[in-house]
Scaffold this active site. Structure first.
Site, PDB file in Angstrom:
ATOM      1  N   ASP A  78       0.799  -1.230   0.000  1.00 25.15           N
ATOM      2  CA  ASP A  78       0.000   0.000   0.000  1.00 25.15           C
ATOM      3  C   ASP A  78       0.833   1.282   0.000  1.00 25.15           C
ATOM      4  OD1 ASP A  78       0.774  -0.901   2.598  1.00 25.15           O
ATOM      5  OD2 ASP A  78      -0.651   0.474   3.527  1.00 25.15           O
ATOM      6  N   GLU A 135      -0.835  -1.956   5.096  1.00 20.58           N
ATOM      7  CA  GLU A 135       0.060  -1.950   6.272  1.00 20.58           C
ATOM      8  C   GLU A 135      -0.015  -0.633   7.025  1.00 20.58           C
ATOM      9  OE1 GLU A 135       3.097  -1.013   8.836  1.00 20.58           O
ATOM     10  OE2 GLU A 135       3.102  -0.076   6.865  1.00 20.58           O
TER      11      GLU A 135
HETATM   12 ZN   LIG Z   1       5.103   3.609   6.395  1.00 20.60          ZN
HETATM   13 ZN   LIG Z   2       6.480   0.964   5.460  1.00 19.11          ZN
END
Ligand SMILES: [Zn+2]
Ligand SMILES: [Zn+2]
Length: 390
Positions: A78, A135
């Site tokens: 991401d 994440e």
């Molecule tokens: Zn990051």
């Molecule tokens: Zn990262």
């Protein structure tokens, strides 16, 4: 550093792909394009693919020989909701989104290793290539675990990697113990009785209580937590009243912040102590306090055995440029959820000097393509050594 011919000859493709991903950043759980590319390239390499685990997550499984050991390698995919300010030929094409943490690079490193390993097949066992969504604070790892990642794809060990500016691109840090802090959110609401700003005695002022609370907040880290245990408590948001109404004492004040620690004990302590301070302050001022501590991400703590395995491979690949001492980061990474399911090790791959001072989450940050060869080689050798044919 020795880079295998099959990897060296793939570097141009991988570099182009990294820049293409950089141009097309996608936020957590929206990685439709990225995960489609990942799944297609895995399938083209002959690797069976499981799509849609954790929304946009992808798992590719490569089994070779009759070895019974199974390992998982994780890459996050991401980007961040922030504009890219640096001018580069492959600058983000999406306003307000950019790969400012180098996850475009992580995706390509793991794909490069998958392509190499599928061609060379020089190991015996099973490797799961885990491409994780979201994440950056959106809970991708937790969701993959909740949706059965380790039930469908059990692992004897799991590994993660993050780029790190300040280390050379052919340098790596592999360190046992705490790597990244827990990342939790806390919320306090002081509830008083709003009144005229000129007549504070007719109400109960929550603003003064808030100020007292904030000025005492750092005594938790300074006076309560063991000085040899790292901890951070920060207030990051304060909402109260209205700048258009400067003669009104508001009914309530909302404060929010973050808390970071490296052990479950200190994490519990921060939870307890912030709450105690909030309730105690409210009591002092004759008002009330609501308190909530939201546990978001546990600390990433490298397991001794997985770290020893990663370290021996790092020494083989990076020679003298292996660091076994490296300060832990007060940032968090939800790889921690994977590390709770299997012995885990999270390593730091160099990204070169910080160009113009741009570090992670800076609007000018960029993954360094010089790290692709070393990173792909590390992942590949880790599989070959971890799942040794002999
Ligand atoms: Zn990051
Ligand atoms: Zn990262």
């Amino acid at each position: 550093m020795q880079i295998a011919y099959e990897i060296a000859s793939d570097l141009e493709f991988l570099t182009d792909l990294r820049r293409d991903l950089h141009q097309h950043p996608e936020l957590g759980f929206e990685e439709e394009r990225t995960s489609a590319i990942v799944a297609r390239l895995l399938e083209e390499a002959g690797i069976p693919v499981h799509r849609g685990l954790g929304g946009t997550g992808v798992v590719g499984t490569l089994q070779v020989g009759n070895g019974t050991r199974v390992i998982g390698l994780r890459a996050d995919m991401d980007a961040l909701a922030m504009p890219e300010t640096a001018d580069r030929p492959y600058k983000s094409l999406v306003p307000g989104k950019m790969h400012a943490c180098g996850h475009d690079g992580h995706t390509v490193l793991l794909l490069g290793a998958a392509r190499y390993l599928a061609r060379t097949r020089n190991f015996s066992g099973t490797v799961h290539f885990i491409f994780q969504p979201a994440e950056e604070g959106r809970g991708g790892a937790k969701r993959m675990v909740e949706e059965g990642l380790f039930d469908r794809f059990p692992c004897d060990a799991v590994y993660g990697l993050h780029n790190m500016p300040g280390l050379d691109p052919d340098e790596i840090a592999v360190v046992e113990g705490p790597q990244l802090a827990s990342s939790d959110s806390w919320y306090v609401t002081f509830r008083g009785i709003g009144t005229h700003g000129a007549k504070p005695h007719l109400g109960k002022d929550p603003v003064t209580a808030m100020a007292t609370f904030l000025s005492a907040l750092q005594t938790i880290v300074g006076r309560v937590v063991d000085p040899l245990q790292p901890a951070v408590v920060s207030a990051c948001s304060v909402q109260a009243g209205n700048p258009q109404a400067l003669n009104v004492i508001p009914d309530f004040v909302e404060i929010g912040g973050t808390a970071r620690a490296y052990t479950p004990e200190v994490r519990d302590q921060l939870d307890t102590e912030i709450g105690r301070l909030a309730r105690g302050t409210a009591e002092m001022f004759g008002i009330s306090a609501d308190y909530r501590f939201e546990r978001r991400i546990p600390p990433v703590v490298n397991h001794a055995d997985a770290t020893a395995r990663a370290l021996s491979v790092a020494r083989e690949v990076f020679g003298a440029k292996v660091r076994t001492a490296f300060p832990p980061s007060t940032a968090g990474d939800d790889f921690a959820y994977f590390g709770q399911q299997a012995p885990g090790c999270y390593v730091w791959l160099g990204n070169g000097p910080a160009v113009d001072g741009a570090l992670h989450h800076n609007t000018a940050y960029d993954f360094n393509d010089a790290a692709i060869g070393p990173g792909v080689t590390f992942w590949s050798r880790l599989v070959e050594r971890e799942l040794s044919a002999v």
